[in-house]
Design a protein around this motif. Structure first.
Motif, PDB file in Angstrom:
ATOM      1  N   ASN A 149       0.805  -1.229   0.000  1.00  0.00           N
ATOM      2  CA  ASN A 149       0.000   0.000   0.000  1.00  0.00           C
ATOM      3  C   ASN A 149       0.837   1.278   0.000  1.00  0.00           C
ATOM      4  O   ASN A 149       0.288   2.375   0.051  1.00  0.00           O
ATOM      5  CB  ASN A 149      -0.956   0.011   1.197  1.00  0.00           C
ATOM      6  CG  ASN A 149      -0.225  -0.090   2.533  1.00  0.00           C
ATOM      7  OD1 ASN A 149       0.976   0.134   2.619  1.00  0.00           O
ATOM      8  ND2 ASN A 149      -0.964  -0.434   3.584  1.00  0.00           N
ATOM      9  N   LYS A 159       2.808   2.486   2.285  1.00  0.00           N
ATOM     10  CA  LYS A 159       3.054   3.124   3.573  1.00  0.00           C
ATOM     11  C   LYS A 159       4.466   2.815   4.054  1.00  0.00           C
ATOM     12  O   LYS A 159       5.046   1.776   3.710  1.00  0.00           O
ATOM     13  CB  LYS A 159       2.024   2.664   4.601  1.00  0.00           C
ATOM     14  CG  LYS A 159       0.600   3.062   4.261  1.00  0.00           C
ATOM     15  CD  LYS A 159      -0.407   2.575   5.289  1.00  0.00           C
ATOM     16  CE  LYS A 159      -0.299   3.328   6.586  1.00  0.00           C
ATOM     17  NZ  LYS A 159      -1.404   2.995   7.527  1.00  0.00           N
ATOM     18  N   ASP A 204      -0.920  -4.419   9.260  1.00  0.00           N
ATOM     19  CA  ASP A 204      -0.622  -4.585   7.836  1.00  0.00           C
ATOM     20  C   ASP A 204       0.325  -5.758   7.598  1.00  0.00           C
ATOM     21  O   ASP A 204       0.241  -6.440   6.570  1.00  0.00           O
ATOM     22  CB  ASP A 204      -0.007  -3.297   7.277  1.00  0.00           C
ATOM     23  CG  ASP A 204      -1.058  -2.236   6.993  1.00  0.00           C
ATOM     24  OD1 ASP A 204      -2.260  -2.544   7.137  1.00  0.00           O
ATOM     25  OD2 ASP A 204      -0.682  -1.102   6.645  1.00  0.00           O
ATOM     26  N   GLY A 221      -0.456   9.314   8.410  1.00  0.00           N
ATOM     27  CA  GLY A 221      -1.795   8.981   7.927  1.00  0.00           C
ATOM     28  C   GLY A 221      -1.774   7.839   6.933  1.00  0.00           C
ATOM     29  O   GLY A 221      -1.202   6.779   7.188  1.00  0.00           O
ATOM     30  N   ASP A 222      -2.376   8.058   5.764  1.00  0.00           N
ATOM     31  CA  ASP A 222      -2.438   7.014   4.739  1.00  0.00           C
ATOM     32  C   ASP A 222      -1.086   6.748   4.093  1.00  0.00           C
ATOM     33  O   ASP A 222      -0.932   5.770   3.357  1.00  0.00           O
ATOM     34  CB  ASP A 222      -3.439   7.411   3.644  1.00  0.00           C
ATOM     35  CG  ASP A 222      -4.868   7.430   4.157  1.00  0.00           C
ATOM     36  OD1 ASP A 222      -5.134   6.753   5.170  1.00  0.00           O
ATOM     37  OD2 ASP A 222      -5.700   8.134   3.549  1.00  0.00           O
ATOM     38  N   ALA A 223      -0.107   7.616   4.351  1.00  0.00           N
ATOM     39  CA  ALA A 223       1.202   7.467   3.714  1.00  0.00           C
ATOM     40  C   ALA A 223       2.210   6.742   4.600  1.00  0.00           C
ATOM     41  O   ALA A 223       3.303   6.412   4.135  1.00  0.00           O
ATOM     42  CB  ALA A 223       1.761   8.832   3.319  1.00  0.00           C
ATOM     43  N   TYR A 231       3.369   5.119   8.906  1.00  0.00           N
ATOM     44  CA  TYR A 231       3.067   4.609  10.239  1.00  0.00           C
ATOM     45  C   TYR A 231       3.576   5.535  11.346  1.00  0.00           C
ATOM     46  O   TYR A 231       3.433   5.222  12.523  1.00  0.00           O
ATOM     47  CB  TYR A 231       3.702   3.224  10.415  1.00  0.00           C
ATOM     48  CG  TYR A 231       3.239   2.223   9.382  1.00  0.00           C
ATOM     49  CD1 TYR A 231       1.992   1.621   9.483  1.00  0.00           C
ATOM     50  CD2 TYR A 231       4.044   1.880   8.298  1.00  0.00           C
ATOM     51  CE1 TYR A 231       1.562   0.702   8.542  1.00  0.00           C
ATOM     52  CE2 TYR A 231       3.624   0.966   7.348  1.00  0.00           C
ATOM     53  CZ  TYR A 231       2.384   0.380   7.472  1.00  0.00           C
ATOM     54  OH  TYR A 231       1.955  -0.520   6.534  1.00  0.00           O
TER      55      TYR A 231
END
Length: 327
Positions: free
Chosen positions: A234, A236, A269, A315-317, A319
Motif C-alpha cells: 500500500n 506506507k 498490515d 496517515g495514509d502514507a 506509520y
C-alpha cells in the motif's frame, strides 16, 4: 478395489489400533449385518478383493489382526500398516518450537529473514550461516545464536548435518541436534523465572559477556542513521533513526514476527499482507564524529527530521505519528 481414504479428522496411532480391534470383533459378531459390513471392509485388501462376502465370512476364523490393521491403513489412505504407522509417528513426533526458543533471545542474532525457502537457501549458499524455519517464514542466523540456544557451533554434528535445518545431509546427526533443541525447549520455563543473584556464576559470565560486547562495540561501532520499513502493498512507510540501525531493524522485524503490537498499524498490515510485502532499508548513515563531545542523538534527530519532511510518512502514507502542531 482401490484404496479408500478417510477424509475425516486424522486419527492417532492408538485410535487406528482400536479401530482394527473393533473390526475383528465385528467380523465375528452374531449380528449378521454387522459381520457383513466388516467383511465388506476386508475386501479392500488384495488377498480378499476377489472373494465374495460369504467367502470372506467363511474364512473369518483365519483372519488375523494384521489384516484388520491393513484395512485401517487402506481406509486412512496408505498402502500398508507400516506406511500408516510411520506417517503417524512422524506427524506426532515432538517438533522443535523455534518460536519458544527465539522468544528468549531478544532477536539479537536474527540477521536475515525470508518469506520463501528458495530465497533463504540462496542466501545461505551465498553468505553462509544457519537456516531454520519459523512459522511460515525462514531465518538465517550466525553461530552466536546457536551458542545462545545452548548448542555448540563447533559440534561435529553440524558439519555432518549441514547448516540447512530443512535439508540435512546426515539424518542421524540432524536427529541428535534436534534432540538437543527439544531438550532446550523443555528447559525453558513457561513463565520467566527470577534472575540469579549478581554473585552467581551466571551473573559473572554475563558481566564478562557485556565487557566483550562493549569492547567489540568500540572497535566496530554499529551503523548509525535513519531507516525505513516499507510496505510495498500500500506504499506506507515507517521512518526512524537509531544509534544501531541493523539492531533496530532486527528488533522491529522480530517484534512483527512475534506479534508484538508496539506499532499497531504496522503489525496489522504485516499480518494482512504478509512479510514478503515489506522491506527494511537504511535511508541515511551518520558517520562517527571525529571530534569528541558531539551529541549523536541530536545529530540523528536532525537527520531523521530531514527524511520525515521528505517522505511525510503520516496517515495514509505511513506509520509515523503526525508532528504536533505549534500552539
Amino acid at each position: 478395489m482401490g484404496t479408500v481414504a478417510d477424509t475425516s479428522e486424522p486419527l492417532s496411532l492408538q485410535e487406528c489400533k482400536v479401530r482394527a480391534s473393533l473390526l475383528l470383533k465385528a467380523l465375528v459378531a452374531s449380528d449378521t449385518a454387522k459381520a457383513t459390513r466388516a467383511a465388506e471392509r476386508l475386501r479392500v485388501l488384495p488377498g480378499f478383493a476377489s472373494l465374495s462376502l460369504g467367502e470372506v465370512l467363511a474364512r473369518r476364523d483365519s483372519i488375523q489382526r494384521k489384516h484388520a490393521l491393513a484395512v485401517i491403513a487402506r481406509e486412512q489412505g496408505h498402502a500398508t500398516w507400516s506406511d500408516l504407522k510411520q506417517a503417524l509417528e512422524a506427524r506426532d513426533a515432538p517438533q522443535v518450537d523455534f518460536e519458544r526458543l527465539l522468544s528468549r533471545t531478544g532477536g539479537t542474532y536474527l540477521n536475515r529473514w525470508f518469506s520463501s525457502y528458495e530465497e533463504a537457501a540462496a542466501s545461505l549458499r551465498e553468505l553462509g550461516g544457519y537456516l531454520f524455519p519459523f512459522r511460515e517464514q525462514f531465518f538465517i542466523c550466525e553461530p552466536g545464536l546457536l551458542a545462545l540456544l545452548g548448542l555448540d557451533p563447533a559440534d561435529p554434528d553440524w558439519t555432518r548435518a549441514g547448516p540447512d535445518w530443512l535439508a540435512p545431509r546426515d539424518a542421524q546427526a540432524h536427529a541428535r541436534l534436534e534432540q538437543r533443541l527439544l531438550q532446550r525447549c523443555r528447559e525453558i520455563p513457561t513463565h520467566p523465572t527470577r534472575k540469579s543473584p549478581m554473585s552467581s556464576p551466571e551473573a559473572k559470565g554475563s558481566r564478562a559477556r557485556r565487557s566483550d560486547l562493549k569492547r567489540e562495540y568500540k572497535e566496530n561501532p554499529p551503523e548509525m542513521g535513519v531507516f525505513a520499513v516499507r510496505n510495498h502493498a500500500n506504499g506506507k512507510v515507517l521512518v526512524g533513526s537509531a544509534l544501531n540501525v541493523p539492531g533496530m531493524l532486527n528488533r522491529i522485524r522480530f517484534e512483527l514476527t512475534m506479534n508484538m503490537p508496539r506499532i499497531p498499524a504496522l503489525l496489522e498490515d504485516w499480518k494482512r499482507y504478509g512479510a514478503e510485502k515489506f522491506t527494511f532499508e537504511v535511508l541515511d548513515v551518520l558517520e562517527p564524529p571525529k571530534e569528541p563531545g558531539v551529541d549523536l542523538n541530536e545529530e540523528l534527530r536532525v537527520l531523521e527530521n530531514l527524511w520525515l519532511d521528505r517522505l511525510k510518512p503520516y496517515g495514509d502514507a505511513g506509520y509515523n505519528a503526525p508532528p504536533k502542531q505549534a500552539g
